[in-house]
Design an enzyme around this catalytic site. Structure first.
Site, short mmCIF file in Angstrom:
data_model
loop_
_atom_site.label_atom_id
_atom_site.label_comp_id
_atom_site.label_asym_id
_atom_site.label_seq_id
_atom_site.Cartn_x
_atom_site.Cartn_y
_atom_site.Cartn_z
N SER A 153 -5.34 1.29 -0.99
CA SER A 153 -4.76 1.16 -2.32
C SER A 153 -5.79 1.12 -3.46
O SER A 153 -6.50 2.09 -3.68
CB SER A 153 -3.88 -0.08 -2.31
N ASP A 185 -3.00 4.44 -4.21
CA ASP A 185 -1.89 4.92 -3.37
C ASP A 185 -0.58 4.99 -4.17
O ASP A 185 0.50 5.11 -3.59
CB ASP A 185 -1.72 4.06 -2.12
C1 G16 Z 1 -1.97 -5.55 -2.95
C2 G16 Z 1 -0.65 -6.28 -2.88
C3 G16 Z 1 -0.32 -6.86 -4.23
C4 G16 Z 1 -1.45 -7.75 -4.71
C5 G16 Z 1 -2.77 -7.01 -4.65
C6 G16 Z 1 -3.95 -7.92 -4.90
O1 G16 Z 1 -1.86 -4.50 -3.85
O2 G16 Z 1 0.34 -5.38 -2.44
O3 G16 Z 1 0.88 -7.56 -4.12
O4 G16 Z 1 -1.22 -8.18 -6.01
O5 G16 Z 1 -2.97 -6.45 -3.37
O6 G16 Z 1 -3.94 -8.94 -3.96
P1 G16 Z 1 -5.09 -10.00 -3.80
O7 G16 Z 1 -5.29 -10.61 -5.15
O8 G16 Z 1 -4.60 -10.97 -2.78
O9 G16 Z 1 -6.34 -9.26 -3.38
P2 G16 Z 1 -2.36 -3.05 -3.48
O10 G16 Z 1 -1.93 -2.20 -4.63
O11 G16 Z 1 -3.84 -3.15 -3.31
O12 G16 Z 1 -1.65 -2.73 -2.19
#
Ligand code: G16
Length: 550
Positions: free
Chosen positions: A68, A286
């Site tokens: 992502s 993504d």
């Molecule tokens: C993912 C999660 C999101 C989250 C983000 C950051 O996003 O699907 O819900 O907000 O990671 O998470 P963290 O702060 O725990 O690193 P993505 O777009 O990277 O899949």
């Protein structure tokens, strides 16, 4: 009940040994780390997806290979349950256990115990659909995944290189095929046709929006945005930029939704293209996140993040339910996380029920399911709108008593089609935003003026061990390391309108610090000082850069 295919599992597992020095964890968005160390995880996820499918009577399970918003050397994998939602919580723990079995024998033993404990009927069929983003490590990881799918005797369907939201859509479409809840044709074209057809009905008769620049983060969103642009034609002219999916290290680099949100800046590559008054948007790597922005008359940058999208969309749905005569039957609610700007929480909670949950789409999604219409967005632009099965029934059975009610009802029905209700979807959300802007005849500036954001700052702190950070109250307070929250409370009291929280990231090896205050310089200072407290508390990691101001 047939037995585990131990021979095939062992011989294929031997090709994908677990690196002995690493421990893996199924976190906020699945397994996510350097792509170069994920081979064994991919194989085991393939096996697990097959078992999940068997457990759910042969329903198709999705697997998305992506990291992502993370930098290009990272990769990851997330599992998608039959309705297109994130993997059930309890199975995240199983995924972690299986990924960490040290040897092939230990893995097969853990599998046997798991199959027994969960009473998985191995004679059931198993189906898995999988896709990947554009990362160079993707093809080899998909091949390891395919070995896992083969080893457990599951049927695999390769959806190729596509976005996370398309994969989620496909899972739901495949599993609802031929049922009354049929979600759409189970192909990328089916997805595009569904969104485009609904969008065209929703904006029919409205003045066309100005051409929209779409920053694709040099990721897989570029591919789907190009196709969407073609199928939208003149209804909405898209200008995809940052589409260099094969240029090394370009992915998410100084572009994309995460860059815009965290640095609160325009991607430098857009500086010469975006004109004063014009709006544009950014996807992430993504394409499951979306951030809008515009330059005002003095060419000053203004960001319209997930909170602003939630405010815009929720008000529109409320207006339509009123206009359709359904306001007493269909109630709208909002789900946010601690990252939601204090300005947005105040504005929204004066109008609608608002719930705060921990970071991670799975938490928001589940909370949003409790409303008739649940609008959930993380501030980072990850979110969607869910219509409950009951409200969908209401929409299909409601008898409008005036032409105006009938028009509003039709709009609501088409909204349920333009929105990807399986997961946050940058491109579907973009169409949704454009629909609302077209109906309200809002410019970016008018949308922005719904409420004023409090100045805020997000900082990453590199610590020796982020696992010692534990939170409560939807991540708004730390319970560990002991005593740190008290020090934070003391500090934050000194800042006018100060609010701050500290949490370990689930996708990167860092601790995140968020701070807001009435004045920009105070928000920055507060974030920096809290980051200092976090660093001092843990001793940091002397080998790495301690604090990164974004
Ligand atoms: C993912 C999660 C999101 C989250 C983000 C950051 O996003 O699907 O819900 O907000 O990671 O998470 P963290 O702060 O725990 O690193 P993505 O777009 O990277 O899949």
């Amino acid at each position: 009940m047939s037995a585990l295919p131990v021979d095939s599992l062992k011989s294929l597992a031997d090709l994908h040994p677990k690196p002995s020095h690493l421990t893996f964890q199924y976190g906020t968005a699945g397994f996510r780390t350097l792509g170069s160390v994920l081979d064994s995880v991919m194989f085991r996820v393939g096996v697990l997806a097959g078992l999940r499918s068997k457990k759910l009577d042969g329903k198709t399970i999705g697997v998305m290979v992506t990291a992502s918003h993370n930098p290009e050397p990272d990769n990851g994998v997330k599992l998608v349950d039959p309705r297109g939602e994130m993997l059930e919580n309890a199975w995240e723990v199983h995924a972690t256990t299986l990924a960490n079995a040290p040897t092939t024998d230990a893995f097969v033993e853990a599998l046997s115990a798991f199959v027994k404990a969960l009473k998985i009927d191995l004679s059931k069929p198993a189906r898995v659909v999988y896709a990947r983003d554009t990362r160079p490590s993707g093809p080899a990881l998909v091949s390891a995944l395919e070995d896992g799918i083969k080893a457990i005797g599951a049927e695999g369907r390769d959806a190729g290189v596509t976005t996370t939201p398309v994969l989620h859509y496909l899972v739901r479409a495949i599993n609802t095929k031929g049922t009354p809840e049929e979600y759409g044709e189970d192909s990328e074209e089916g997805y595009l046709n569904k969104l485009t057809a609904a969008f065209k009905k929703l904006v029919a008769g409205k003045p066309a929006s100005p051409p929209l620049i779409v920053d694709c983060a040099n990721g897989v969103g570029a591919k789907i945005a190009a196709k969407l642009s073609e199928s939208l034609g003149d209804t909405l002219r898209l200008i995809p930029v940052n589409t260099a999916t094969t240029t090394p290290e370009a992915l998410n680099n100084s572009c994309g939704a995460d860059y815009v949100k965290t640095s609160q800046k325009l991607p430098p590559s857009l500086a010469s293209q975006l004109k004063a008054g014009q709006r544009a948007c950014s996807l992430d790597g993504d394409a499951d996140r979306l951030i809008y922005y515009y330059l005002d008359d003095r060419s000053k940058f203004h960001m319209l993040d997930g909170d602003k999208i939630a405010a815009l969309v929720a008000a529109f749905v409320v207006d339509l339910t009123k206009a359709a005569g359904l306001e007493s039957q269909i109630k709208v609610g909002i789900v946010q996380t601690a990252y939601a700007n204090g300005g947005s929480t105040k504005y929204l909670s004066e109008r609608l029920p608002v719930k705060c949950v921990p970071t991670g789409v799975k938490h928001l999604h589940h909370a949003a399911e409790k409303y008739d219409v649940g609008v959930y967005f993380e501030a980072n632009g990850h979110g969607t709108v869910l219509f409950s099965p009951e409200s969908l029934k209401t929409l299909s059975s409601h008898q409008p008593s005036t032409p105006a009610q009938s028009t509003a009802l039709n709009y609501l029905v088409q909204l349920t089609n333009v929105i990807n209700q399986t997961v946050g979807d940058g491109l579907s959300d973009m169409l949704l935003v454009e629909v609302v802007l077209a109906h309200k005849a809002y410019s970016g500036e008018e949308w922005d003026s719904l409420y004023v954001d409090l100045p805020n700052r997000l900082v990453k702190v590199v610590v020796a061990n982020r696992n010692i950070f534990k939170t409560e109250d939807a991540e708004r307070r730390l319970v560990s390391p002991p005593g740190l929250q008290t020090k934070i409370d003391e500090l934050v009291r000194r800042y006018n309108g100060g609010r701050t929280f500290v949490r370990p990231s689930g996708t990167e090896d860092v601790v995140r610090v968020y701070a807001e205050a009435i004045v920009r310089s105070q928000a920055d200072e507060l974030a920096f000082r809290i980051a200092g407290l976090v660093y001092d508390e843990t001793g940091g990691d002397p080998a790495r850069r301690p604090v990164e101001f974004l």
